[in-house]
Scaffold this active site. Structure first.
Site, PDB file in Angstrom:
ATOM      1  N   ASN A 171       0.835  -1.210   0.000  1.00  0.00           N
ATOM      2  CA  ASN A 171       0.000   0.000   0.000  1.00  0.00           C
ATOM      3  C   ASN A 171       0.869   1.261   0.000  1.00  0.00           C
ATOM      4  OD1 ASN A 171      -2.319  -1.659   0.334  1.00  0.00           O
ATOM      5  ND2 ASN A 171      -1.820  -1.822   2.506  1.00  0.00           N
ATOM      6  N   HIS A 205     -14.573  -2.938   4.950  1.00  0.00           N
ATOM      7  CA  HIS A 205     -13.422  -3.579   5.603  1.00  0.00           C
ATOM      8  C   HIS A 205     -13.806  -4.214   6.945  1.00  0.00           C
ATOM      9  CE1 HIS A 205      -9.410  -3.635   7.651  1.00  0.00           C
ATOM     10  NE2 HIS A 205      -9.030  -3.977   6.434  1.00  0.00           N
ATOM     11  N   GLU A 219     -16.583   2.923   2.588  1.00  0.00           N
ATOM     12  CA  GLU A 219     -15.226   3.382   2.242  1.00  0.00           C
ATOM     13  C   GLU A 219     -15.327   4.296   1.031  1.00  0.00           C
ATOM     14  OE1 GLU A 219     -12.671  -0.068   1.657  1.00  0.00           O
ATOM     15  OE2 GLU A 219     -13.708  -1.125   3.247  1.00  0.00           O
ATOM     16  N   SER A 248     -10.669  -1.403  -1.164  1.00  0.00           N
ATOM     17  CA  SER A 248      -9.299  -1.907  -1.218  1.00  0.00           C
ATOM     18  C   SER A 248      -9.138  -3.159  -2.066  1.00  0.00           C
ATOM     19  CB  SER A 248      -8.812  -2.208   0.193  1.00  0.00           C
ATOM     20  OG  SER A 248      -9.642  -3.172   0.796  1.00  0.00           O
ATOM     21  N   ASP A 272     -14.429   5.640   5.473  1.00  0.00           N
ATOM     22  CA  ASP A 272     -13.045   5.199   5.611  1.00  0.00           C
ATOM     23  C   ASP A 272     -12.300   5.562   4.321  1.00  0.00           C
ATOM     24  OD1 ASP A 272     -10.787   3.499   5.250  1.00  0.00           O
ATOM     25  OD2 ASP A 272     -11.588   2.023   6.629  1.00  0.00           O
ATOM     26  N   HIS A 313      -7.516   4.136   1.571  1.00  0.00           N
ATOM     27  CA  HIS A 313      -6.772   3.903   0.320  1.00  0.00           C
ATOM     28  C   HIS A 313      -6.748   5.109  -0.620  1.00  0.00           C
ATOM     29  CE1 HIS A 313      -5.905  -0.308   1.099  1.00  0.00           C
ATOM     30  NE2 HIS A 313      -7.042  -0.264   1.777  1.00  0.00           N
ATOM     31  N   LYS A 326      -0.482   3.734   4.650  1.00  0.00           N
ATOM     32  CA  LYS A 326      -0.568   3.372   3.238  1.00  0.00           C
ATOM     33  C   LYS A 326       0.180   4.447   2.423  1.00  0.00           C
ATOM     34  CE  LYS A 326      -4.683   0.850   4.544  1.00  0.00           C
ATOM     35  NZ  LYS A 326      -4.030  -0.392   4.932  1.00  0.00           N
TER      36      LYS A 326
HETATM   37  C1  LIG Z   1     -10.329   0.059   4.102  1.00  0.00           C
HETATM   38  C2  LIG Z   1      -9.380  -0.190   5.221  1.00  0.00           C
HETATM   39  N1  LIG Z   1      -9.648   0.340   6.411  1.00  0.00           N
HETATM   40  C3  LIG Z   1      -8.825   0.140   7.461  1.00  0.00           C
HETATM   41  C4  LIG Z   1      -7.680  -0.600   7.340  1.00  0.00           C
HETATM   42  C5  LIG Z   1      -6.803  -0.817   8.527  1.00  0.00           C
HETATM   43  O1  LIG Z   1      -5.752   0.074   8.516  1.00  0.00           O
HETATM   44  P1  LIG Z   1      -4.355  -0.305   9.207  1.00  0.00           P
HETATM   45  O2  LIG Z   1      -3.633  -1.200   8.270  1.00  0.00           O
HETATM   46  O3  LIG Z   1      -3.699   0.996   9.440  1.00  0.00           O
HETATM   47  O4  LIG Z   1      -4.703  -1.019  10.485  1.00  0.00           O
HETATM   48  C6  LIG Z   1      -7.341  -1.148   6.102  1.00  0.00           C
HETATM   49  C7  LIG Z   1      -6.062  -1.882   5.949  1.00  0.00           C
HETATM   50  O5  LIG Z   1      -5.927  -2.921   5.517  1.00  0.00           O
HETATM   51  C8  LIG Z   1      -8.225  -0.954   5.020  1.00  0.00           C
HETATM   52  O6  LIG Z   1      -7.972  -1.503   3.833  1.00  0.00           O
END
Ligand SMILES: Cc1ncc(COP(=O)(O)O)c(C=O)c1O
Length: 364
Positions: free
Chosen positions: A37, A123, A165, A169, A194, A197, A223
């Site tokens: 990422n 997620h 989101e 992702s 969220d 990404h 990321k």
């Molecule tokens: C959409 C989404 N939210 C939250 C996270 C979690 O973030 P972190 O890797 O900083 O724990 C991820 C990571 O994989 C993600 O893809």
């Protein structure tokens, strides 16, 4: 104990039979990164490495306690002010990572009186936070605003929250942010979005795609910003509420202050990386065309899913990428419903490498 041994054996045997066994490997030498990422290549940027070292000189290694006890340092407040200013929000609260931000905030915001409307592909950290809260979960079809409106009308709730989101992702597609804001307003719901990404990669000055009108906007530092950590942008009063109630904030040692020192540098750097962003979008366009995916200007993202017919086929495609000099991992159930090789492109991929990736895709 015997029952647990059986549980482990059953699980591992099933994973092996279905080609879902996972393993841990360090990035292989000599293969070009197509799966991290690190979208802007900042994890090795000299300015951030220097800022991290200076941060250790300034603050030492560990934070020593929860921020509510002795773990707080002024740098946390500086970064929170910088994030709020960058994203044109009122306030921000930082967390150790995106998972604990989503999990802690949603379990604090919701309770059993809430109905949480969650995108079907959201997620795990978003779903898990709601799960802990005891709110009723209602899933809407991925990015389907008609379905969301139907469900909001059907499950009329005094307290409703929409959770999604901006950029997904695993599928690399964007949420219809304007429609989400309209539904939030029509149904008097909270909106939690969220931007893990998209932050750093899209929007003016890299400020991502989360709309100012959302109640909670989660961004990660792990990321495109090349470090680790996260922040939730919200109102001042919501921040105060989360400080008291987000259990992953209250009951956990504060992150290393040095990381926050580097995050401050990352934010300033990201703001001026527009030429890098444009190059990344160009790479994404070439790869998406080779994959036969949409290149509609509203839906080009740097995350390119190459859907495969089985776990085995995804593993085989990943091997083909490796043979051509690229590190591209297979993503399989239960992480996703359909197996795939998910390419997550970054600014270090050269034009010549982009052409070679396109060839691997065309050759199937
Ligand atoms: C959409 C989404 N939210 C939250 C996270 C979690 O973030 P972190 O890797 O900083 O724990 C991820 C990571 O994989 C993600 O893809």
């Amino acid at each position: 104990m015997q029952a647990f041994t059986g549980q482990i054996n059953d699980f591992l045997l099933h994973a092996e039979k279905t080609n879902r066994l996972r393993y841990l490997e360090a990035p292989p030498d000599g293969l070009v990164d197509l799966c991290s990422n690190d979208y802007l290549g900042l994890s090795i940027h000299p300015a951030l490495c220097d800022a991290l070292k200076t941060g250790i000189d300034l603050y030492g290694a560990g934070s020593t306690a929860s921020r509510l006890v002795r773990g707080h340092r002024d740098i946390f407040g500086h970064v929170e002010a910088a994030v709020a200013d960058w994203l044109q929000g009122e306030a921000a609260l930082t967390f150790a990572n995106g998972y604990t931000a989503n999990f802690g905030c949603l379990s604090a915001i919701c309770d059993a009186s809430y109905v949480a409307f969650i995108d079907r592909l959201a997620h795990a950290s978003l779903v898990d936070g709601v799960r802990l809260s005891g709110a009723k979960k209602v899933y809407f079809r991925h990015n389907d605003m008609g379905h969301l409106a139907e469900l909001l009308a059907k499950h009329r709730a005094p307290r409703a929250i929409i959770i999604t989101e901006t950029l997904f992702s695993m599928d690399g597609d964007f949420a219809p942010v304007e429609a989400l804001l309209r539904l939030k307003s029509d149904f008097d719901a909270l909106l939690y979005i969220d931007d893990a990404h998209a932050i750093g990669v899209y929007g003016e000055a890299g400020r991502g795609l989360s709309p100012v009108g959302a109640d909670f906007r989660m961004i990660t530092f792990g990321k495109a910003l090349g470090l680790e950590g996260a922040a939730v942008v919200c109102s001042e009063r919501a921040r105060a509420y989360l400080m008291h109630n987000a259990r992953t904030f209250v009951f956990s040692t504060a992150p290393l202050p040095a990381i926050l020192h580097a995050v401050q540098a990352a934010i300033e750097l990201v703001k001026i990386l527009q030429p890098d962003r444009e190059r990344l979008w160009q790479t994404a366009g070439t790869i998406r065309r080779a994959a036969g995916l949409t290149t509609d200007s509203t839906n080009i993202s740097h995350i390119v899913p190459l859907i495969c017919e089985s776990e085995k086929a995804a593993l085989a495609l990943s091997q083909k990428f490796a043979a051509a000099g690229f590190h591209a991992r297979a993503i399989r159930p239960p992480t996703v419903k359909e197996s795939r090789v998910r390419l997550s492109l970054n600014t270090r991929v050269t034009a010549a490498q982009t052409e070679r990736v396109a060839e691997v895709i065309r050759a199937g």
